[in-house]
Motif scaffolding. Structure first.
Motif, PDB file in Angstrom:
ATOM      1  N   ASP A   3     -15.901 -65.805  53.456  1.00 44.12           N
ATOM      2  CA  ASP A   3     -15.709 -67.090  54.013  1.00 44.12           C
ATOM      3  C   ASP A   3     -16.279 -67.983  53.323  1.00 44.12           C
ATOM      4  N   PHE A   4     -16.240 -69.433  53.403  1.00 46.85           N
ATOM      5  CA  PHE A   4     -16.917 -70.370  52.823  1.00 46.85           C
ATOM      6  C   PHE A   4     -16.678 -71.760  53.523  1.00 46.85           C
ATOM      7  N   SER A   5     -17.792 -72.636  53.142  1.00 45.07           N
ATOM      8  CA  SER A   5     -17.591 -74.052  53.881  1.00 45.07           C
ATOM      9  C   SER A   5     -17.486 -75.344  52.727  1.00 45.07           C
ATOM     10  N   LEU A   6     -18.219 -75.240  51.598  1.00 42.05           N
ATOM     11  CA  LEU A   6     -18.121 -76.248  50.601  1.00 42.05           C
ATOM     12  C   LEU A   6     -17.579 -75.506  49.222  1.00 42.05           C
ATOM     13  N   TYR A   7     -16.737 -75.866  48.885  1.00 37.89           N
ATOM     14  CA  TYR A   7     -16.169 -75.426  47.744  1.00 37.89           C
ATOM     15  C   TYR A   7     -16.193 -76.656  46.587  1.00 37.89           C
ATOM     16  N   ALA A   8     -16.708 -76.140  45.439  1.00 42.43           N
ATOM     17  CA  ALA A   8     -17.401 -77.037  44.470  1.00 42.43           C
ATOM     18  C   ALA A   8     -16.260 -76.847  43.279  1.00 42.43           C
ATOM     19  N   ILE A   9     -15.711 -77.734  42.513  1.00 41.04           N
ATOM     20  CA  ILE A   9     -14.889 -77.652  41.490  1.00 41.04           C
ATOM     21  C   ILE A   9     -15.438 -78.392  40.191  1.00 41.04           C
ATOM     22  N   THR A  10     -15.613 -77.598  39.112  1.00 43.73           N
ATOM     23  CA  THR A  10     -16.078 -78.422  37.892  1.00 43.73           C
ATOM     24  C   THR A  10     -15.352 -79.597  37.524  1.00 43.73           C
ATOM     25  N   GLY A  11     -16.111 -80.430  36.879  1.00 43.81           N
ATOM     26  CA  GLY A  11     -15.405 -81.650  36.289  1.00 43.81           C
ATOM     27  C   GLY A  11     -16.361 -82.393  35.390  1.00 43.81           C
ATOM     28  N   GLU A  12     -16.438 -81.817  34.318  1.00 43.25           N
ATOM     29  CA  GLU A  12     -17.514 -82.218  33.270  1.00 43.25           C
ATOM     30  C   GLU A  12     -17.467 -83.525  32.872  1.00 43.25           C
ATOM     31  N   ASN A  13     -16.229 -84.283  32.847  1.00 44.70           N
ATOM     32  CA  ASN A  13     -15.937 -85.775  32.743  1.00 44.70           C
ATOM     33  C   ASN A  13     -16.920 -86.528  33.611  1.00 44.70           C
ATOM     34  N   PHE A  14     -17.251 -86.085  34.831  1.00 46.93           N
ATOM     35  CA  PHE A  14     -17.969 -86.766  35.877  1.00 46.93           C
ATOM     36  C   PHE A  14     -19.408 -86.657  35.724  1.00 46.93           C
ATOM     37  N   HIS A  15     -20.018 -85.914  34.654  1.00 48.89           N
ATOM     38  CA  HIS A  15     -21.262 -85.908  34.414  1.00 48.89           C
ATOM     39  C   HIS A  15     -21.449 -85.729  32.953  1.00 48.89           C
ATOM     40  N   PRO A  16     -21.054 -86.710  32.077  1.00 48.42           N
ATOM     41  CA  PRO A  16     -21.219 -86.470  30.573  1.00 48.42           C
ATOM     42  C   PRO A  16     -22.961 -86.353  30.130  1.00 48.42           C
ATOM     43  N   GLY A  17     -23.032 -85.752  29.326  1.00 48.16           N
ATOM     44  CA  GLY A  17     -24.447 -85.526  28.809  1.00 48.16           C
ATOM     45  C   GLY A  17     -25.159 -84.356  29.570  1.00 48.16           C
ATOM     46  N   ARG A  18     -24.553 -83.911  30.789  1.00 48.83           N
ATOM     47  CA  ARG A  18     -25.466 -83.062  31.647  1.00 48.83           C
ATOM     48  C   ARG A  18     -24.541 -81.712  31.435  1.00 48.83           C
ATOM     49  N   ASP A  19     -25.485 -80.725  31.395  1.00 49.33           N
ATOM     50  CA  ASP A  19     -24.916 -79.286  31.094  1.00 49.33           C
ATOM     51  C   ASP A  19     -24.140 -78.515  32.384  1.00 49.33           C
ATOM     52  N   CYS A 181     -13.658 -79.427  49.938  1.00 48.57           N
ATOM     53  CA  CYS A 181     -13.709 -79.538  48.460  1.00 48.57           C
ATOM     54  C   CYS A 181     -14.079 -80.927  48.117  1.00 48.57           C
ATOM     55  N   ALA A 182     -15.099 -80.857  47.328  1.00 52.30           N
ATOM     56  CA  ALA A 182     -15.092 -82.297  46.482  1.00 52.30           C
ATOM     57  C   ALA A 182     -15.435 -81.978  45.079  1.00 52.30           C
ATOM     58  N   ILE A 183     -14.999 -82.898  44.139  1.00 49.31           N
ATOM     59  CA  ILE A 183     -15.192 -82.663  42.926  1.00 49.31           C
ATOM     60  C   ILE A 183     -16.198 -83.756  42.294  1.00 49.31           C
ATOM     61  N   SER A 184     -15.651 -85.031  42.242  1.00 49.08           N
ATOM     62  CA  SER A 184     -16.358 -86.337  41.746  1.00 49.08           C
ATOM     63  C   SER A 184     -17.644 -86.290  42.744  1.00 49.08           C
ATOM     64  N   GLU A 185     -17.439 -86.564  43.927  1.00 51.50           N
ATOM     65  CA  GLU A 185     -18.571 -86.851  44.649  1.00 51.50           C
ATOM     66  C   GLU A 185     -19.521 -85.895  44.559  1.00 51.50           C
ATOM     67  N   ILE A 186     -19.282 -84.581  44.275  1.00 48.55           N
ATOM     68  CA  ILE A 186     -20.473 -83.647  43.913  1.00 48.55           C
ATOM     69  C   ILE A 186     -21.108 -83.767  42.560  1.00 48.55           C
ATOM     70  N   VAL A 187     -20.205 -83.366  41.589  1.00 44.88           N
ATOM     71  CA  VAL A 187     -20.706 -83.226  40.215  1.00 44.88           C
ATOM     72  C   VAL A 187     -21.049 -84.574  39.429  1.00 44.88           C
ATOM     73  N   GLY A 188     -20.595 -85.603  39.980  1.00 42.98           N
ATOM     74  CA  GLY A 188     -20.905 -86.905  39.469  1.00 42.98           C
ATOM     75  C   GLY A 188     -22.040 -87.717  39.966  1.00 42.98           C
ATOM     76  N   SER A 189     -22.583 -87.020  41.209  1.00 43.26           N
ATOM     77  CA  SER A 189     -23.694 -87.404  41.854  1.00 43.26           C
ATOM     78  C   SER A 189     -25.127 -87.511  41.140  1.00 43.26           C
ATOM     79  N   ASP A 190     -25.868 -88.502  41.235  1.00 43.68           N
ATOM     80  CA  ASP A 190     -27.031 -88.482  40.647  1.00 43.68           C
ATOM     81  C   ASP A 190     -28.148 -87.490  41.340  1.00 43.68           C
ATOM     82  N   ASP A 191     -27.862 -87.103  42.586  1.00 40.07           N
ATOM     83  CA  ASP A 191     -28.274 -85.938  43.182  1.00 40.07           C
ATOM     84  C   ASP A 191     -27.349 -85.077  43.833  1.00 40.07           C
ATOM     85  N   VAL A 192     -26.901 -84.022  42.774  1.00 39.17           N
ATOM     86  CA  VAL A 192     -26.027 -83.020  43.138  1.00 39.17           C
ATOM     87  C   VAL A 192     -26.510 -82.359  44.536  1.00 39.17           C
ATOM     88  N   THR A 193     -27.690 -81.803  44.424  1.00 37.87           N
ATOM     89  CA  THR A 193     -28.190 -80.870  45.581  1.00 37.87           C
ATOM     90  C   THR A 193     -28.020 -81.760  46.803  1.00 37.87           C
TER      91      THR A 193
END
Length: 212
Positions: A3-19, A181-193
Motif C-alpha cells: 500500500d502507499f499514500s503519496l504517489y510521485a510521478i516524474t516531470g522533468e519539465n517542472f525542474h529544468p536544470g535539476r537532476d 498523487c501530485a506531479i508539478s506541486e512536488i517536483v516543481g517545488s523549491d523544497d521537494v522534501t
C-alpha cells in the motif's frame, strides 16, 4: 501490492536544470512511497538510462517503482509494475505480459473504475480531479464527486490525481481519498522534501478526522 499514500510521478519539465534522480530522491525522503517514471519526449536510449537509474533509487529505499505505458521498458528494467491509460494496452494483455507485477490504470468515470477492478487491476488512478497542465491530452476534470463515487463503490486501492496541490488536498481527502498523487506541486517545488512532508501530514491529519 504494497500500500502507499503519496504517489510521485516524474516531470522533468517542472525542474529544468535539476537532476531527475536527485529530485525523486528528495521526494522519497519527504515521504513519497511509490514512484512512477513518465517520459513522453526522450529517446529510447535516454528513457532506458533514466528508467534504470530510478530502478536503482527505488530499490535503495524499498519502494514500488512503476513505469508509465511502456511494458517493454518496465520489463527491461524490472520495474515493480506498469501504469496504463484508457487508450493503452488492455489489462488482460498487460497481465499476460507482466505476470504478477503491479498494474494500475487511469480512470475518469465509475464504469471505467468498475471494469478495471473486474479485469484485475491492482489499483486505479481517479481523476483528473482538477484541471491540469501536466498532460497535453488530459481529459476534463471529473471533480470531487468522482472521488466520492470511487471511495464508495470500488474496493481496490485508488489514488486521486490531477491538479492536486497543498492548497486543495484537504478537500480531496474529505471527498474520500486516502492516497494522492501530485506531479508539478512536488517536483516543481523549491523544497521537494518539505512539500512531500506537508502532503503526508495532511493525509494523516485529515484522515484521522475523517475516518475516526
Amino acid at each position: 501490492m504494497v500500500d502507499f499514500s503519496l504517489y510521485a510521478i516524474t516531470g522533468e519539465n517542472f525542474h529544468p536544470g535539476r537532476d531527475l534522480v536527485e529530485v525523486m530522491e528528495e521526494a522519497i525522503l519527504g515521504g513519497a512511497d511509490i514512484v512512477q517514471f513518465r517520459d513522453k519526449t526522450s529517446s529510447k536510449a535516454e528513457m532506458l538510462h533514466k528508467a534504470k537509474a530510478l530502478r536503482v533509487l527505488t530499490r535503495k529505499y524499498g519502494i514500488p517503482y512503476i513505469v508509465n505505458d511502456d511494458v517493454e521498458l518496465a520489463l527491461e528494467v524490472d520495474a515493480d509494475g506498469i501504469h496504463l491509460g484508457q487508450g493503452d494496452m488492455p489489462i488482460e494483455e498487460a497481465r499476460r505480459r507482466v505476470g504478477g507485477k503491479i498494474i494500475g490504470i487511469s480512470t475518469h468515470a465509475l464504469e471505467e473504475a468498475r471494469l478495471a477492478e473486474q479485469q484485475g487491476a491492482d489499483y486505479i488512478g481517479a481523476g483528473p480531479v482538477y484541471a491540469t497542465k501536466t498532460k497535453a491530452d488530459a481529459v476534463s476534470p471529473v471533480g470531487l464527486s468522482y472521488i466520492t463515487e470511487v471511495a464508495e463503490n470500488i474496493s481496490i486501492p485508488f489514488v486521486a490525481i490531477g491538479g492536486i496541490k497543498l492548497s486543495n488536498v484537504d478537500e480531496v481527502i474529505r471527498a474520500g481519498a486516502r492516497r494522492v498523487c501530485a506531479i508539478s506541486e512536488i517536483v516543481g517545488s523549491d523544497d521537494v522534501t518539505g512539500t512531500c512532508r506537508a502532503f503526508i501530514e495532511k493525509l494523516k491529519s485529515e484522515g484521522m478526522r475523517e475516518w475516526s
